[in-house]
Design an enzyme around this catalytic site. Structure first.
Site, PDB file in Angstrom:
ATOM      1  N   VAL A  86       0.831  -1.193   0.000  1.00 47.06           N
ATOM      2  CA  VAL A  86       0.000   0.000   0.000  1.00 47.06           C
ATOM      3  C   VAL A  86       0.872   1.252   0.000  1.00 47.06           C
ATOM      4  CG1 VAL A  86      -0.226   0.100   2.524  1.00 47.06           C
ATOM      5  CG2 VAL A  86      -1.985   1.141   1.099  1.00 47.06           C
ATOM      6  N   CYS A  87       0.385   2.276  -0.670  1.00 49.68           N
ATOM      7  CA  CYS A  87       0.959   3.622  -0.621  1.00 49.68           C
ATOM      8  C   CYS A  87      -0.233   4.588  -0.620  1.00 49.68           C
ATOM      9  CB  CYS A  87       1.914   3.878  -1.786  1.00 49.68           C
ATOM     10  SG  CYS A  87       1.120   3.911  -3.406  1.00 49.68           S
ATOM     11  N   ARG A  88      -0.027   5.812  -0.987  1.00 51.92           N
ATOM     12  CA  ARG A  88      -1.135   6.777  -0.978  1.00 51.92           C
ATOM     13  C   ARG A  88      -2.180   6.459  -2.045  1.00 51.92           C
ATOM     14  NH1 ARG A  88      -2.822  11.490  -3.325  1.00 51.92           N
ATOM     15  NH2 ARG A  88      -3.849  12.942  -1.925  1.00 51.92           N
ATOM     16  N   MET A 144      -4.116   4.154   0.222  1.00 50.62           N
ATOM     17  CA  MET A 144      -4.646   4.672   1.477  1.00 50.62           C
ATOM     18  C   MET A 144      -5.776   5.672   1.243  1.00 50.62           C
ATOM     19  SD  MET A 144      -3.210   3.134   3.979  1.00 50.62           S
ATOM     20  CE  MET A 144      -3.765   4.179   5.324  1.00 50.62           C
TER      21      MET A 144
END
Length: 113
Positions: free
Chosen positions: A67-69, A95
């Site tokens: 996961v990242c932004r 996210m």
């Protein structure tokens, strides 16, 4: 397998179910300031810039959900982990989507940068 290794994606609701059932572990590849602002409870913090040095130490007993932004950096991480032999999925929408779908952040008053 080359740069364009295909990695399946998973939506936030399905990822949350898999985390509750202890079927997966989140690997958050965002920068430290992003991580501190708000994260998924229990996630491992492995900034993308450090992934290659830490890739051999990731857990192999469960699926990794990167996961990242937004999903871009985590897709890069997911491909690298897949090439290294891990079972991995990328969190679709990152996210931003996790938060938009009302799923919890750690800390409780966390935010997505």
């Amino acid at each position: 397998m080359g740069f364009f290794t295909r990695v399946p994606s998973v939506g936030p609701a399905q990822a949350a179910d898999r985390l509750r059932n202890r079927e997966a572990i989140v690997v958050d590849v965002r920068q430290p300031h992003e991580w501190k602002a708000g994260r998924i409870h229990g996630a491992l913090h492995v900034p993308l810039s450090t992934l290659s040095a830490r890739i051999g130490g990731m857990p192999r007993d469960r699926t990794l959900i990167t996961v990242c932004r937004s999903g871009h950096r985590s897709a890069i991480a997911a491909r690298a982990l897949r090439r290294a032999g891990y079972e991995v999925e990328n969190l679709s929408g990152g996210m931003t989507r996790w938060k938009r779908e009302g799923l919890p952040l750690d800390p409780r008053n966390g935010r997505v940068l």
